[in-house]
Design a protein around this motif. Structure first.
Motif, mmCIF file in Angstrom:
data_model
loop_
_atom_site.group_PDB
_atom_site.id
_atom_site.type_symbol
_atom_site.label_atom_id
_atom_site.label_comp_id
_atom_site.label_asym_id
_atom_site.label_seq_id
_atom_site.Cartn_x
_atom_site.Cartn_y
_atom_site.Cartn_z
ATOM 1 N N SER A 127 0.831 -1.202 0.000
ATOM 2 C CA SER A 127 0.000 0.000 0.000
ATOM 3 C C SER A 127 0.869 1.256 0.000
ATOM 4 O O SER A 127 0.634 2.203 -0.764
ATOM 5 C CB SER A 127 -0.914 -0.007 1.231
ATOM 6 O OG SER A 127 -1.623 1.208 1.356
ATOM 7 N N ASN A 187 -1.564 3.064 -2.838
ATOM 8 C CA ASN A 187 -2.931 2.562 -2.990
ATOM 9 C C ASN A 187 -3.461 2.134 -1.630
ATOM 10 O O ASN A 187 -2.835 1.331 -0.949
ATOM 11 C CB ASN A 187 -2.963 1.349 -3.926
ATOM 12 C CG ASN A 187 -3.110 1.750 -5.376
ATOM 13 O OD1 ASN A 187 -4.166 2.185 -5.807
ATOM 14 N ND2 ASN A 187 -2.034 1.609 -6.126
ATOM 15 N N ALA A 216 -6.915 -1.872 -2.707
ATOM 16 C CA ALA A 216 -6.354 -2.663 -3.803
ATOM 17 C C ALA A 216 -6.232 -4.119 -3.383
ATOM 18 O O ALA A 216 -6.391 -4.467 -2.214
ATOM 19 C CB ALA A 216 -4.974 -2.114 -4.201
ATOM 20 N N MET A 237 -10.083 -4.314 -10.120
ATOM 21 C CA MET A 237 -9.435 -3.539 -9.064
ATOM 22 C C MET A 237 -7.940 -3.416 -9.326
ATOM 23 O O MET A 237 -7.370 -4.257 -10.034
ATOM 24 C CB MET A 237 -9.640 -4.222 -7.709
ATOM 25 C CG MET A 237 -11.053 -4.155 -7.167
ATOM 26 S SD MET A 237 -11.131 -4.896 -5.502
ATOM 27 C CE MET A 237 -10.081 -3.749 -4.554
ATOM 28 N N PRO A 238 -7.297 -2.388 -8.762
ATOM 29 C CA PRO A 238 -5.837 -2.312 -8.856
ATOM 30 C C PRO A 238 -5.215 -3.539 -8.176
ATOM 31 O O PRO A 238 -5.683 -3.969 -7.123
ATOM 32 C CB PRO A 238 -5.488 -1.033 -8.096
ATOM 33 C CG PRO A 238 -6.751 -0.249 -8.038
ATOM 34 C CD PRO A 238 -7.861 -1.245 -8.036
ATOM 35 N N ALA A 246 -7.709 -7.204 -13.206
ATOM 36 C CA ALA A 246 -6.937 -6.066 -12.699
ATOM 37 C C ALA A 246 -7.178 -4.835 -13.553
ATOM 38 O O ALA A 246 -7.048 -4.883 -14.783
ATOM 39 C CB ALA A 246 -5.449 -6.401 -12.683
#
Length: 518
Positions: free
Chosen positions: A263, A268, A271, A407-408, A426
């Motif tokens: 993170s 992010n 994620a 999602m990331p 992704a």
């Protein structure tokens, strides 16, 4: 310039990182994990300080994440002798303690088990008066025969007075230094799972003590006299005293550190994180910068528990995963791995075992070792193996998602280079710089946290006031743990009505976190 030193001990490598006060990476490295752990930690710290060329007097905070307590439970090694006391007779005697615990572990823990009158109803009303004389009798019986004591009372998360009084009596009889674990401080609602978590917590206190002292010795031998903290599995830190009281909270702190480090490195807070190690790939979800917690009972070493754990999906795929190819070119990926022997056993390093690392090197996707050692391999076969590896990761990612929305995805860990920058599910794939030591970075950047979980009688009139009181309790716990009182905030709040209980019963769980007090 002041620094933070983060160490994370894994099964294959011990990772280390130095951060400055602005949280910039000064230097990072990996060294092989050693059998006694302390030597590996010492080697990592020694090399880190030397190669970074920093003054040890300027290291202000040191953090350790370790798997030692997890390994002790799984491997059934070095566990404490535990006295198990359940307060709840006669109502709670129909199911004995340790029911459902694997036989090998049960044999190690079941030497001193007792049932005592007492306990409470869901609303705090006493089931029975605590039998204090029985507690004193138990103390005399176990003196010199056990290392720690686990106390569980019926509905103690609602009213812990019987557990507290029992602990007080035991300390009067056995001395203040006896290690006592209270279920109201370890687990959640649910008697048997909470009891199991408390017993396991009591069983690993000596392991935690050995690990903590080993870390302190490794720091001392390197001339470092900084504040020492230990990582827990919600992505925050605890003091040595707190660690020795609740060592079970270190379980799964490795994957959690990787999530927090990922993170930080990718910037992010929401994620999916994939931590690719030498043996496994751990997939988890970040929510507001912290790992999503599991909402179901957690199996630890074959024991069903309900203490706090991150929601992690692990698969047997990493850099050292063994690939077996049959004569007809069919193949099987793992789940076993060469682990820390990869530098000797993998083909690219002169060994004789085909691993996942050899596959990506053979396809020219990564430069490692000697590519000539895998040049003879069938490229079509390698492509098929690689395709299946990617599909395994995509499936693992899909399992942790709660919606079909892309999602990331952030890849970290030493094996993160195995995978491409485009995968299904992704929205964007990150492979950040220093991702190989995301776990150590996660330990170094960690905050201090505090958490409360209680059952309240909540209605429309008192809801706001009760949640305010509970929030203040969580903040107070965080400050007591070592956080800066000016930098503490509520990071998670959950209130769940308990329809099966009368009286507007609601389970309230609140977590606060803050920066370290300097």
């Amino acid at each position: 310039m002041n620094y933070r030193l983060g160490i994370d001990v894994g099964g294959t490598n011990t990772d280390g990182v130095l951060l400055d006060r602005d949280m910039k990476v000064i230097h990072s490295l990996k060294t092989p994990t050693t059998e006694d752990v302390e030597t590996g930690i010492y080697n990592t710290i020694s090399r880190l300080v030397k190669e970074a060329n920093v003054k040890v007097d300027n290291i202000e905070f040191t953090m350790l994440g370790t798997t030692q307590c997890t390994n002790a439970i799984v491997e059934r090694k070095k566990l404490n002798r535990v006295a198990i006391i359940r307060i709840g007779a006669p109502a709670g005697t129909s199911i004995k303690p340790l029911v459902g615990v694997p036989e090998d572990l049960k044999e190690m823990l079941d030497g001193h088990t007792y049932m005592v009158e007492g306990g409470h109803e869901f609303n705090g009303k006493e089931i029975n008066t605590l039998n204090e004389e029985k507690i004193r009798s138990i103390a005399k019986e176990v003196k010199g025969k056990v290392d720690s004591i686990a106390i569980t009372s019926i509905f103690s998360p609602v009213d812990q007075s019987h557990e507290m009084r029992a602990a007080e009596i035991l300390r009067e009889e056995l001395g203040k230094d006896i290690s006592i674990s209270l279920s109201s401080e370890v687990g959640s609602i649910g008697l048997l799972e909470r009891e199991n978590a408390t017993i396991l917590n009591a069983s690993i206190i000596n392991v935690a003590k050995t690990t903590a002292e080993g870390f302190e010795k490794a720091l001392e031998h390197n001339g470092i006299h900084a504040k020492v903290f230990f990582c827990q599995n919600d992505g925050t830190l605890m003091s040595k005293a707190y660690t020795l009281k609740y060592p079970i909270l270190t379980v799964a702190c490795g994957p959690t550190n990787s999530l927090r480090g990922a993170s930080f490195l990718s910037d992010n807070k929401d994620a999916i994180i994939v931590d690719v190690g030498g043996t496994t790939s751990d997939v988890g979800v970040l929510v507001k910068g912290f790992p999503r917690q599991s909402s179901i009972a957690v199996d630890l070493g074959g024991v069903r528990t309900n203490f706090r754990m991150p929601d992690i999906n692990s698969i047997g795929l990493g850099g050292g995963t063994v690939i077996r190819v049959a004569e007809d070119n069919t193949f099987k990926i793992g789940p076993d791995s060469v682990g820390h022997r990869i530098l000797k056993d993998a083909l690219v390093f002169g060994g004789s075992t085909l691993t996942a690392t050899d596959v990506v090197v053979g396809l020219g996707k990564v430069q490692l070792g000697n590519p000539e050692n895998v040049a003879h391999l069938d490229k079509n076969l390698l492509n098929k193996i690689f395709k299946q590896m990617v599909e395994m990761i995509e499936e693992a990612i899909d399992k942790v998602k709660t919606s079909a929305t892309d999602m990331p995805v952030v890849f970290v860990g030493g094996g993160s280079v195995l995978f491409p920058k485009e995968i299904k599910g992704a929205s964007f794939v990150y492979q950040p710089e220093n991702g190989g030591v995301a776990n150590a970075i996660g330990s170094a950047i960690s905050q201090i946290s505090g958490e409360i979980e209680k059952i309240y009688s909540i209605n429309k009139e008192n809801r706001e006031e009760i949640l305010k009181q509970a929030s203040e309790l969580a903040i107070s716990e965080t400050i007591k743990a070592g956080a800066d009182s000016k930098k503490v905030e509520i990071v998670d709040m959950e209130s769940v009505p308990l329809a099966y209980l009368p009286g507007d019963a609601t389970r309230v769980k609140i977590k606060a976190a803050g920066d370290l007090a300097i």
